[in-house]
Design an enzyme around this catalytic site. Sequence first.
Site, PDB file in Angstrom:
ATOM      1  N   LYS A  79     -17.889  26.462  -1.331  1.00 23.35           N
ATOM      2  CA  LYS A  79     -16.488  26.276  -1.736  1.00 23.35           C
ATOM      3  C   LYS A  79     -16.391  25.175  -2.789  1.00 23.35           C
ATOM      4  O   LYS A  79     -17.035  24.127  -2.677  1.00 23.35           O
ATOM      5  CB  LYS A  79     -15.651  25.910  -0.500  1.00 23.35           C
ATOM      6  CG  LYS A  79     -14.141  25.856  -0.764  1.00 23.35           C
ATOM      7  CD  LYS A  79     -13.380  25.526   0.525  1.00 23.35           C
ATOM      8  CE  LYS A  79     -11.866  25.530   0.325  1.00 23.35           C
ATOM      9  NZ  LYS A  79     -11.143  25.178   1.571  1.00 23.35           N
ATOM     10  N   SER A 154      -7.575  28.574   2.782  1.00 28.81           N
ATOM     11  CA  SER A 154      -7.895  28.332   1.392  1.00 28.81           C
ATOM     12  C   SER A 154      -9.328  28.690   0.992  1.00 28.81           C
ATOM     13  O   SER A 154      -9.607  28.866  -0.185  1.00 28.81           O
ATOM     14  CB  SER A 154      -7.658  26.855   1.071  1.00 28.81           C
ATOM     15  OG  SER A 154      -8.542  26.031   1.824  1.00 28.81           O
ATOM     16  N   SER A 178      -8.256  26.774   7.307  1.00 30.76           N
ATOM     17  CA  SER A 178      -8.802  27.337   6.075  1.00 30.76           C
ATOM     18  C   SER A 178     -10.221  27.892   6.177  1.00 30.76           C
ATOM     19  O   SER A 178     -10.738  28.444   5.208  1.00 30.76           O
ATOM     20  CB  SER A 178      -8.746  26.305   4.948  1.00 30.76           C
ATOM     21  OG  SER A 178      -7.424  26.180   4.480  1.00 30.76           O
TER      22      SER A 178
END
Lengths: 493, 496
Positions: A79, A154, A178
Amino acid sequence: MDLTRMTAAELGAAIAAGETSAVEVTQAHLDRIAAVDDRVHAFLHVDTDGALAAARAVDERRGDGQPLGPLAGVPLALKDVIVTRGVPTTVGSRILEGWIPPYDATVTTKLHEAGIVVLGKTNMDEFAMGSSTENSAYGPSHNPWDLDRVPGGSSGGSSAAVAAFTAPLGIGTDTGGSIRQPAAVTGIVGHKPTYGGVSRFGLVAFSSSLDQAGPFARTVLDAALLHEAMAGHDPMDSTSIDAPVPPVVAAARQGGTGDLTGLRVGVVRELSGQGYEPGVEAVTREALARLEKLGATVHEVSCPSFGYALPAYYLIAPSECSSNLARFDAVRYGLRVGDDGVRSLEEVMSLTREAGFGPEVKRRIILGTYALSSGYYDAYYGQAQKVRTLISRDFAAAFETADVLVSPATPTVAFPIGERANDPLAMYAADLCTLPASLAGLPAISVPSGLSEGLPVGLQVMAPALADDRCYRVAAALEADRGRPLTEEAPAL
Amino acid sequence: VTTLESTVDIASRYDPVIGLETHVELGTVSKMFCGCPTTFGAEPNTQVCPVCLGLPGSLPVPNEAAIESTIRIGLALHCDIASWCRFARKNYFYPDMPKNFQISQYDEPLCTDGYLDVTVEGRTVRVEIERVHLEEDTGKSLHVGGATGRIHGADHSLVDYNRAGIPLVEIVTRPVTGTGALAPEVGRIYVTELRELLRSLGVSDVRMEQGSLRCDVNVSLSPAGSGVWGTRSETKNVNSLRSVERAIRYEMSRQAELLDRGGRVVQETRHFHEDNGRTTPGRSKEEATDYRYFPEPDLVPVAPDAAWVDRLRTTLPELPAERRARLARELGATDFEMESMANAGVVELVAATAAAGAPADEARNWWLGYLTQKANAAEIEPADLAIDPAQVARVVALVEDGTLSVGLARQAVDGVLETGADVDTVVAERGLRRVSDVDALAAAVDEAIAAQPDVAEKIRGGKVSAAGALVGAVMKATRGQADAKTVRELILQKLS
């Protein structure tokens, strides 16, 4: 043999045994990215050279007869909130476009030490604020199960990459859900460790008291192997817990035998009912029946304060973010707009932030700035912290009668791209199930529990602090009962 | 305000209330929340890392030595030490503050409710300490262009982040009342005393000129006897002991004049100007910044347990006040003498000189007299003179054994101050040794007698008092090195 269909554990073993090489494995995944990522858009930056160099280093170590870890040579999607020295890190925001970090996050260093090959940086909601990746400044990612739907957020880029078989492993971060929410809606495993279990050093902060990095994988064992590689005490993070990493790999293997005899499972009453899709509730009921079949006892527990988790979260997280994001001021790094030698510092800062932050980030900065303001602090931030304490007490009471607590990981399956983009409250509701464990700092996993109208549903398993292993044990038992990872049932891209 | 009204006159109409906030940079090896060195004067931006630059993703880790120093300061100031407290974020924008918030302490300081006693003109004033807390320093800005040297109006700014993250302790007094005309001196002596205390603790190099000790001075006036406090001004970064006194004196005068005219004191930050001793307005606090304090979520609470605090208590040295009491006994000095020495900043110097063998009175006379004059002339502290107590003790010894006269001794001291050489070298190189050798002096005496036969005749005639003129001539001829008593004896002997 399609290397991209193998699990991380299988790949690690095959590389260690010399049946394939890290370079071959890496190249296969780079090829897969080239083939499908224009449709999935999981990656913001593919580090082809860096990945192949890391893979070659693993192959050389093997050639030199050095022992390799279980994940050496296995590719991973990282990420874009985790800083990587020399590799762009944007956090999904224009404000950090072009920033090349001069240092590695502790998680990044641990990946390097484990010989894990970082393929690239994945898409995310800007500054990890969102549940769909639609808040990314670089466009949304797509759910491999249905490209018109969101992959969650997210950490949706990482979940999409793992579900799309462009990486067997992914790393996400979870502030209010997330990791778990994107894992659930893409049919993979995602675990949020106990707060303090994984170092936050080098994780670009959204909400410091909640942020926690954790693993994504298509199998529980793979997630556990990655968890073990990335977790552990870090002197660079003073909130990092100085305790041994919970025995998550052993728990995943134990759970894989399918025996949960004697385990007490509490079903949280408040995490069901209104707002929950019937299909999700049906799959969840079926999962509970399977847990009983595996030997667990299932009973309902009540956590009355959980109803306040959402408002409390939307005071605490924005408050902390309003302070954490203050550093993006065009002075030292990142975007700078309007610096024409005439405009003042304030004007340049204002123009830069106007252009560099998206609407959701601005909304939360304003919310948090307000909530921390003199005269409002006690009513908002202070009150939210009290709710946090109440939620922790609810958990403590529930764990007196249950070894783990379960709920759906999300109230709904993946929603269509655009459906909630202009309705923040509907978007916030995607985190209803995951917020309580976040606020209490507890470990929680989302494991695929089935399909509703062809789309994945996840079961959330929550455990007491530092009992992450219980999450993995239960998740592995459910997975074993299914027989194969849910992603095997996904439509071909 | 052009000329300052005397504080005695002001105090007849108004009761001054002062408050002091002192910032002390701790002398730890590394910074407050990272491992960067803290050396003063390094090339700009060479002592920085992702943490003290506030790069995205970086996290603070507290420096235990800094926490210990803060607790020791608290203990020395008789404070209560918190058994549990947190750091807080103070949010505001400034380019030299990398994160745009400062990690500080807000409603949970490490140390609270202490005091420091100071003696001013024989009167002991107890300055109450409200709090002692720990925070990180900011970087340093240089605003280029523009008339004021401040950010507004500057063409551009240069920022040095070497100082960013250096541990900073803030010591805040409660309002000090009832000191009347002495308020400016109380302020100066409080900071002097605090500086001595910090120096004795070894926690900071307390150099005001380098900014490792910085003072903000709050002053307000209330109508005499009214008990109603006035609006205060806060004068920032007053960077010498003398300036503390001057700033308070100036603010008393400025505010008194304003109030006399029926004006209103504005609550504001003011800047002190060393060159003319005035203060000018900075930003107004009436449009106060909201710092939006909240507990720093990146740090776990600090919980000093009793055992830790007790252990730190055992590391406290003899504190200045106790030490002065002991030295007063050892030096046989009166309270007045001790206060004079303390105000001149020479107590330790006198003690060290006495310890090096000089009689206490002599040591005191040298440091309070000639050496203080020298320091004042050079506008430095006596301690910064290029002569140390051992050398002063040697001078005293040379006077005692007759090698030097007092005049020669001063010349010897001048030589040491000028050259940095030791006393014996200066005496030898400059030929300052007092001449008492009769043979060596006889010729000079003969010359003086020959040069002033009329005087010689008077002496021969029994007018012994006239010998002074001849002694003077001999002294002049020997550039002061002759022993006047020996010269006089020689003259009388020759003319008898």
